[in-house]
Design an enzyme around this catalytic site. Structure first.
Site, PDB file in Angstrom:
ATOM      1  N   TYR A  85       7.282  -4.707  -3.287  1.00 24.81           N
ATOM      2  CA  TYR A  85       7.253  -3.459  -2.535  1.00 24.81           C
ATOM      3  C   TYR A  85       8.599  -2.760  -2.702  1.00 24.81           C
ATOM      4  O   TYR A  85       9.617  -3.400  -2.984  1.00 24.81           O
ATOM      5  CB  TYR A  85       7.124  -3.749  -1.037  1.00 24.81           C
ATOM      6  CG  TYR A  85       5.744  -4.018  -0.482  1.00 24.81           C
ATOM      7  CD1 TYR A  85       4.643  -3.237  -0.812  1.00 24.81           C
ATOM      8  CD2 TYR A  85       5.567  -5.038   0.461  1.00 24.81           C
ATOM      9  CE1 TYR A  85       3.394  -3.488  -0.228  1.00 24.81           C
ATOM     10  CE2 TYR A  85       4.327  -5.288   1.044  1.00 24.81           C
ATOM     11  CZ  TYR A  85       3.240  -4.509   0.692  1.00 24.81           C
ATOM     12  OH  TYR A  85       2.021  -4.744   1.279  1.00 24.81           O
ATOM     13  N   ASN A 129       3.693  -1.370   5.010  1.00 26.93           N
ATOM     14  CA  ASN A 129       3.476  -2.383   6.074  1.00 26.93           C
ATOM     15  C   ASN A 129       4.601  -3.422   6.028  1.00 26.93           C
ATOM     16  O   ASN A 129       5.696  -3.148   6.502  1.00 26.93           O
ATOM     17  CB  ASN A 129       2.094  -3.025   5.963  1.00 26.93           C
ATOM     18  CG  ASN A 129       1.535  -3.398   7.333  1.00 26.93           C
ATOM     19  OD1 ASN A 129       1.357  -2.514   8.145  1.00 26.93           O
ATOM     20  ND2 ASN A 129       1.276  -4.668   7.589  1.00 26.93           N
ATOM     21  N   ALA A 130       4.314  -4.606   5.464  1.00 30.56           N
ATOM     22  CA  ALA A 130       5.373  -5.547   5.059  1.00 30.56           C
ATOM     23  C   ALA A 130       6.304  -6.039   6.152  1.00 30.56           C
ATOM     24  O   ALA A 130       7.379  -6.562   5.878  1.00 30.56           O
ATOM     25  CB  ALA A 130       6.220  -4.910   3.943  1.00 30.56           C
ATOM     26  N   GLU A 131       5.901  -5.867   7.425  1.00 30.20           N
ATOM     27  CA  GLU A 131       6.761  -6.323   8.523  1.00 30.20           C
ATOM     28  C   GLU A 131       8.158  -5.701   8.461  1.00 30.20           C
ATOM     29  O   GLU A 131       9.149  -6.322   8.834  1.00 30.20           O
ATOM     30  CB  GLU A 131       6.847  -7.861   8.569  1.00 30.20           C
ATOM     31  CG  GLU A 131       5.580  -8.535   8.989  1.00 30.20           C
ATOM     32  CD  GLU A 131       4.492  -8.535   7.916  1.00 30.20           C
ATOM     33  OE1 GLU A 131       3.469  -7.847   8.116  1.00 30.20           O
ATOM     34  OE2 GLU A 131       4.660  -9.220   6.895  1.00 30.20           O
ATOM     35  N   ASN A 188      -1.050   1.345   0.539  1.00 29.17           N
ATOM     36  CA  ASN A 188      -1.164  -0.066   0.873  1.00 29.17           C
ATOM     37  C   ASN A 188      -2.229  -0.253   1.937  1.00 29.17           C
ATOM     38  O   ASN A 188      -2.149   0.360   3.000  1.00 29.17           O
ATOM     39  CB  ASN A 188       0.163  -0.595   1.422  1.00 29.17           C
ATOM     40  CG  ASN A 188       0.122  -2.091   1.665  1.00 29.17           C
ATOM     41  OD1 ASN A 188       0.243  -2.866   0.725  1.00 29.17           O
ATOM     42  ND2 ASN A 188      -0.047  -2.503   2.911  1.00 29.17           N
ATOM     43  N   GLU A 189      -3.202  -1.069   1.614  1.00 29.92           N
ATOM     44  CA  GLU A 189      -4.262  -1.328   2.583  1.00 29.92           C
ATOM     45  C   GLU A 189      -4.732  -0.048   3.248  1.00 29.92           C
ATOM     46  O   GLU A 189      -4.714   0.076   4.473  1.00 29.92           O
ATOM     47  CB  GLU A 189      -3.791  -2.324   3.626  1.00 29.92           C
ATOM     48  CG  GLU A 189      -3.591  -3.690   3.027  1.00 29.92           C
ATOM     49  CD  GLU A 189      -3.572  -4.773   4.069  1.00 29.92           C
ATOM     50  OE1 GLU A 189      -3.097  -4.502   5.170  1.00 29.92           O
ATOM     51  OE2 GLU A 189      -4.042  -5.866   3.773  1.00 29.92           O
ATOM     52  N   GLU A 283      -3.084  -9.665  -2.155  1.00 29.27           N
ATOM     53  CA  GLU A 283      -2.245 -10.463  -1.265  1.00 29.27           C
ATOM     54  C   GLU A 283      -3.077 -11.636  -0.799  1.00 29.27           C
ATOM     55  O   GLU A 283      -4.021 -11.451  -0.028  1.00 29.27           O
ATOM     56  CB  GLU A 283      -1.804  -9.661  -0.038  1.00 29.27           C
ATOM     57  CG  GLU A 283      -0.847  -8.534  -0.351  1.00 29.27           C
ATOM     58  CD  GLU A 283      -0.508  -7.720   0.905  1.00 29.27           C
ATOM     59  OE1 GLU A 283      -0.540  -8.266   2.024  1.00 29.27           O
ATOM     60  OE2 GLU A 283      -0.228  -6.527   0.750  1.00 29.27           O
ATOM     61  N   TYR A 349       8.915 -16.745   5.662  1.00 34.20           N
ATOM     62  CA  TYR A 349       7.464 -16.664   5.518  1.00 34.20           C
ATOM     63  C   TYR A 349       6.795 -18.016   5.260  1.00 34.20           C
ATOM     64  O   TYR A 349       5.590 -18.113   5.090  1.00 34.20           O
ATOM     65  CB  TYR A 349       7.093 -15.682   4.387  1.00 34.20           C
ATOM     66  CG  TYR A 349       5.832 -14.882   4.675  1.00 34.20           C
ATOM     67  CD1 TYR A 349       5.879 -13.724   5.433  1.00 34.20           C
ATOM     68  CD2 TYR A 349       4.604 -15.295   4.191  1.00 34.20           C
ATOM     69  CE1 TYR A 349       4.733 -12.992   5.701  1.00 34.20           C
ATOM     70  CE2 TYR A 349       3.442 -14.566   4.462  1.00 34.20           C
ATOM     71  CZ  TYR A 349       3.510 -13.416   5.211  1.00 34.20           C
ATOM     72  OH  TYR A 349       2.376 -12.691   5.473  1.00 34.20           O
TER      73      TYR A 349
HETATM   74  C1  IPT Z   1      -0.847  -7.190   4.942  1.00 34.26           C
HETATM   75  C2  IPT Z   1       0.077  -6.098   4.444  1.00 34.26           C
HETATM   76  O1  IPT Z   1      -0.450  -5.405   3.344  1.00 34.26           O
HETATM   77  C3  IPT Z   1       1.422  -6.649   4.062  1.00 34.26           C
HETATM   78  O2  IPT Z   1       2.315  -5.602   3.851  1.00 34.26           O
HETATM   79  C4  IPT Z   1       1.934  -7.594   5.114  1.00 34.26           C
HETATM   80  O3  IPT Z   1       2.161  -6.842   6.264  1.00 34.26           O
HETATM   81  C5  IPT Z   1       0.895  -8.653   5.384  1.00 34.26           C
HETATM   82  O4  IPT Z   1      -0.264  -8.052   5.822  1.00 34.26           O
HETATM   83  C6  IPT Z   1       1.260  -9.623   6.464  1.00 34.26           C
HETATM   84  O5  IPT Z   1       2.408 -10.295   6.150  1.00 34.26           O
HETATM   85  S1  IPT Z   1      -2.138  -6.544   5.937  1.00 34.26           S
HETATM   86  C7  IPT Z   1      -3.265  -7.916   6.194  1.00 34.26           C
HETATM   87  C8  IPT Z   1      -2.870  -8.711   7.359  1.00 34.26           C
HETATM   88  C9  IPT Z   1      -4.642  -7.407   6.407  1.00 34.26           C
END
Ligand code: IPT
Length: 996
Positions: A85, A129-131, A188-189, A283, A349
């Site tokens: 990202y 997203n990506a926290e 993203n999503e 992912e 993680y």
């Molecule tokens: C997914 C996101 O695309 C990614 O950026 C990150 O936030 C991840 O979740 C969780 O670590 S969203 C997924 C939970 C449907």
């Protein structure tokens, strides 16, 4: 055989040509023919690629000198790709002012990927997203009078500068320009939201922005789960369809597996939804984020550990996935306030490669076994997954076992697991598999096969080992190689299991190593049938057709490596299946990065954590010298060509400074509560309106920090009034999960909220000890934890305000008060261009830049123990010390800061820690769980002076301190990675104009 190769080559060529016709199309002018795809997989220059990738965010490791280290480790895991990202919030902190320099520059990352031979999937958002804070949205988006992630032109215009700038940077690094980028994921999503949703106009507009910036490689999407959005628009304009999958959920009961979480229908769904694109999981859960007060990452890593990886990942392989990205491959750190409110500083993680970049987690080793197998099995990429509706009982007749098949031209793959995937007992079975010699019921030499505990296994039939047909194997394949006339096949199994292999034309076996009694032979179906019981005593069998079979247990297999930097002019260092399958297999220990053979000399680059016996299987027959990590090393070469040597681990001689002895300086970091404090240069909270579409104002003026450009770290508010005696103050603040606040009336401490993971905002009423006729200033310090993500398109979640939401002072109208606010100095015109827009918050010491090396600390008061002395009452102190590090080169020795308070310490304190100016930790003892804060080499200067600063905010009457602050060394690795590591830019303190 030759015919087969020619036919295979022809069919690949045909697919290639067809595909070029189908996908060599343009959107906004983009066209290329290097990366193509069909329903099975992507191809690079016509060669099929199983894109096996680990997610890594360079922005979470602000030490570019270590990026190659990380990428080499990903490669050593058998992966050939990385998905990354880009975090918009770090690159355009001020609207229109885009900058990607220093630790934020991507060019060194692209270079490192090329060197490591890692293909890249670029995921620049703009939403990620990506926290991360705001899910990657910069704070100024909170002022847009519209929902986000829609076709609305106000939003789209706001993204333009970023997308065109980052798009151009990525475009230059595409494989068409000699770079490593082969795929790009826009957005993203984009999988839920307000109408219009799903909005093809919007999605296409984002794609067009990237095409306009010069992106020509294929796009790929990541639906949050398989909804099939946009695929129905059809190729060629629409991306390769991909989706995400997090079957274990997040932060759930750590010991239990969820029921009904194994997605057994995803293969069928893919056939329904997107049958003409390769099955792609963009992912796949490879760990989990961990929230404030969470379980800690070791538990996350264990829950999403090797058993999970075997059962859940092999389920995806059974659907023929060929684009597979593990999120995260390497987690990293939420340094410098970049994280979202639910997460703490570490973003380890529980990933296969740890935040300290070590590879000792079993998650790494298990993934290596899986990735090596698939990279060694070209037949997998085109094998057709079979409908698995009736998987239970198929092939085994045992309803407690589910088998899903993939049929290839010759080779078939069978994925077995317990029908109830949560089952922990052992299930015995026989299996009848179709082979070129008819159906064979295995085992043929007596006994039975078994699934032991939570497990899933591949069985193969008619598997090509470099021209020798492996009729079947119930042992799992690690890899195989062909060296001249010799072949080596390495297989493994779980301890105690019985496994059986049939090797066509194997002739009479000869046991080269291992226990004669744990192995049985027979001749059937024109093959040598070989049955063995798995133990940690390896068995090596030589067959008369020149095949050496290594029979291992899973744990021993962890020690085997293969390097595949093909270094040829066309495929450069990227995995090239043809050359890969003729490079040596190396048995070693901790890590092998690379091996090169030149003029009868072997050069091995590896990392060692103990004295290690190494074996190089498949070396040239007349090796004259062996060089390990640049040192000539004694070796023997046996009659089978195997090179054996011992690499000696010599513990390094070093010590770390004792932080109770380095001597500290201290500064009162809350001058704001003093009588004569001058806030004339602060920002007046004068806006009577807010564009914030998430929450209406409850006050006559906006007190939302984002309306004044303050988006990171601590916020401070001030207001004054003349008392009528004994007012009560009602206050509602908001800072996100685990935030806190403290309130002062002049210098008198009024009270605090020390934080709770479920409290995103807090209401409190205080009786003020104010005397009639006196004038007072109220000072409010708020910890803001970052902006919420904006997962749902069209929503304004990231705008959820920070700061004061509401207030009342008895006897006064709200409008009788006027407020001033500060966050980081300059707000969006942030001062420290080196460390980016989010690294600093609004503390006095941060505004002055005292967290930066070279700060004028000599004039501050001495403090023997610094934060370990602490405060005897509520307040904020800022401590600084300097010390030299002298860490021997040749070793990777991660150094962390360890905060240790006894668990019964109830006092609430919040610390922020800065290493050479980079904020590398927020420690909240009363919330937890993080006490150890890894800081990368390159931020630390391992061969010079370091500046360490700590802010300590005591929220309670009794004050507080850090009972023990230490430097701790992580696992000591004797490393082949070239050192010293290039230092990250460490700009120095300069007196800041206009600082207040
Ligand atoms: C997914 C996101 O695309 C990614 O950026 C990150 O936030 C991840 O979740 C969780 O670590 S969203 C997924 C939970 C449907």
């Amino acid at each position: 055989m030759i015919l087969r190769i020619i036919l295979a080559a022809l069919s690949v060529a045909c697919i290639f040509v067809q595909q070029v016709a189908a996908s060599n199309t343009s959107l906004g002018g983009g066209s290329q023919d290097i990366v193509t795809w069909d329903k099975h997989s992507i191809m690079v220059r016509g060669q099929r690629v199983m894109f096996f990738s680990g997610e890594f965010h360079p922005f979470r490791l602000p030490a570019p000198g270590l990026w190659l280290d990380v990428l080499q480790k990903v490669k050593a895991m058998g992966f050939n790709g990385v998905s990354f990202y880009v975090n918009w919030a770090l690159l355009e902190g001020k609207e229109g002012d885009f900058s990607a320099e220093g630790v934020f520059a991507l060019e060194p990352f692209f270079e490192a990927a090329k060197t490591a031979g890692i293909y890249l999937l670029a995921r620049p958002g703009p939403y990620i997203n990506a926290e991360v804070s705001g899910g990657g949205f910069p704070g100024w988006l909170a002022r847009l009078p519209t929902g986000l992630r829609t076709r609305n032109s106000t939003y789209m215009d706001a993204t333009e500068k970023y997308v065109s700038s980052i798009g151009t940077i990525i475009a230059k690094a595409q494989i068409t320009n000699g770079g490593p980028v082969i795929l790009v994921q826009p957005e993203n999503e984009y999988s839920s939201g307000d109408p219009p949703f799903p909005d093809p106009v919007y999605f296409r507009a984002v794609e067009q922005q990237y095409r306009d910036a010069g992106i020509v490689v294929p796009f790929i999407s990541n639906d949050n789960s398989p909804h099939g959005f946009f695929y129905d628009q059809g190729p060629p304009e629409w991306p390769i369809y991909g989706h995400d999958s997090y079957p274990m959920g997040f932060n759930d009961d750590i010991s239990e597996w969820p029921v009904d979480a194994l997605p057994t229908n995803y293969g069928d769904l893919h056939e329904e939804m997107a049958p003409n694109t390769p099955y792609s999981v963009i992912e796949c859960q490879g760990g989990s984020w961990d929230p404030w007060g969470g379980y800690g990452y070791n538990k996350t890593a264990a829950r999403q550990g090797p058993e999970y990886q075997r059962v859940f990942f092999k389920n995806f392989y059974s659907f023929g996935v060929t684009i597979f990205n593990v999120y995260m491959g390497v987690g990293g750190t939420n340094w410098g306030n970049m994280g979202y409110p639910e997460g703490y500083t570490s973003y380890d993680y529980g990933a296969p490669i740890t935040e300290m970049r070590t590879v000792e987690r079993e998650n790494f080793s298990e993934l290596k076994l899986q990735a090596m197998f698939l990279q060694s099995s070209p037949a997998y990429a085109t094998a057709i997954p079979q409908n698995n509706t009736h998987a239970n009982g198929s092939y085994t007749g045992n309803m407690k076992i589910a088998t899903t098949a993939l049929f290839g031209n010759e080779t078939n793959f069978f994925v077995l697991r317990h029908a109830d995937y949560t089952e922990t007992s052992t299930e015995k079975y026989h299996i009848t598999l179709p082979t070129s010699k008819g159906n064979i019921t295995i085992p043929q030499l007596g006994g039975s096969l078994s699934l032991v505990g939570r497990d899933s296994k591949f069985h193969v039939t008619d598997y090509d080992v470099g021209g020798i047909n492996l009729l079947y194997s119930t042992a799992e394949i690690f890899t195989w190689r062909k060296f001249g006339n010799r072949r080596v096949l390495v297989v493994y199994g779980g301890p105690g299991e019985t496994n059986e292999l049939g090797i066509q034309g194997g002739g009479t076996p000869h046991i080269l190593e291992g226990d004669q009694h744990s192995i049985k032979f027979d001749q059937k179906q024109g093959s040598t049938i070989l049955q063995y019981t798995v133990s940690d005593q390896r068995i090596i069998v030589e067959l008369s057709n020149g095949l050496y079979v290594y029979l291992l247990d899973r744990f021993s297999a962890y020690n085997y490596w293969s390097t595949d930097l093909s270094s040829d002019p066309v495929s450069e260092n990227y995995t090239n299946t043809t050359t890969f399958l003729s490079t040596p297999i190396i048995k070693a220990g901790y890590l092998i990065r690379d091996m090169k053979a030149t003029d009868n000399t072997l050069h091995l680059m590896g990392d060692f954590n103990s004295t290690t016996e190494i074996e190089i299987i498949g070396a040239e027959s007349d090796i004259k010298s062996l060089i390990v990590n640049n040192a000539p090393t004694e070796f023997q070469q046996d009659s089978h060509g195997v090179v054996k040597a011992t690499v000696v681990f010599k513990g390094p001689d070093f010590s770390l400074p004792d932080l109770s002895k380095t001597g500290w300086k201290v500064l009162d970091a809350l001058p704001e509560i003093q009588k004569d404090y001058d806030d004339s240069r602060w920002t007046k909270a004068s806006l009577s309106n807010s564009n914030n579409t998430e929450r209406n104002l409850s006050t006559p003026m906006s007190l939302y920090a984002s309306d004044y450009g303050f988006h990171s770290g601590y916020l401070i508010y001030r207001t004054s009034f003349t008392s009528n005696g004994g007012e009560s103050l009602h206050l509602e603040t908001q800072g996100g999960s685990a935030y806190g606040h403290s309130i002062w009336l002049n210098e008198i401490f009024v009270g605090s909220f020390s934080g709770d993971i479920t409290a995103y905002s807090w209401n409190q009423t205080f009786n003020l000890p104010a005397e009639n006729g006196e004038t007072y200033t109220i000072t409010i310090l708020i910890d803001q934890m970052g902006y919420e993500e904006n997962g749902s398109a069209g929503s304004s979640d990231m705008k959820t305000p920070r700061g004061i939401l509401n207030y009342s002072l008895s006897g006064f109208n709200q409008s009788d008060l006027s407020w001033k606010i500060t966050g980081n100095l300059g707000g969006e015109s942030f001062r420290d261009r080196t460390r980016g827009p989010l690294n600093e918050g609004g503390l006095f010491a941060e505004r002055q830049g005292y967290h930066l090396p070279g700060a004028p600390i000599s004039s501050w008061k001495d403090s023997k123990l610094g934060p370990m002395e602490g405060l005897s009452g509520p307040g904020v102190a800022f401590y600084a010390t300097t010390f030299k590090l002298d860490i021997p080169t040749g070793y990777d020795i991660p150094i962390s800061l360890s905060f240790a308070n006894s668990t019964d310490t109830t006092s609430s304190i919040r610390c922020q820690v800065y290493v050479n100016g980079y904020q590398f930790g927020k420690w909240i003892h009363n919330i937890g769980p993080q006490d150890i804060f890894p800081v990368p080499e390159g931020i630390w200067d391992y061969h010079g002076e370091n500046y360490l600063a700590v802010s300590l905010w005591a929220l309670e009457k009794g004050g507080g301190k850090v009972e023990n602050l230490n430097l701790v060394a992580g696992p000591v690795i004797q490393s082949s990675y070239p050192r010293p590591i290039e230092m990250s830019p460490i700009s120095q303190w300069h007196k800041r104009d206009g600082a207040y």
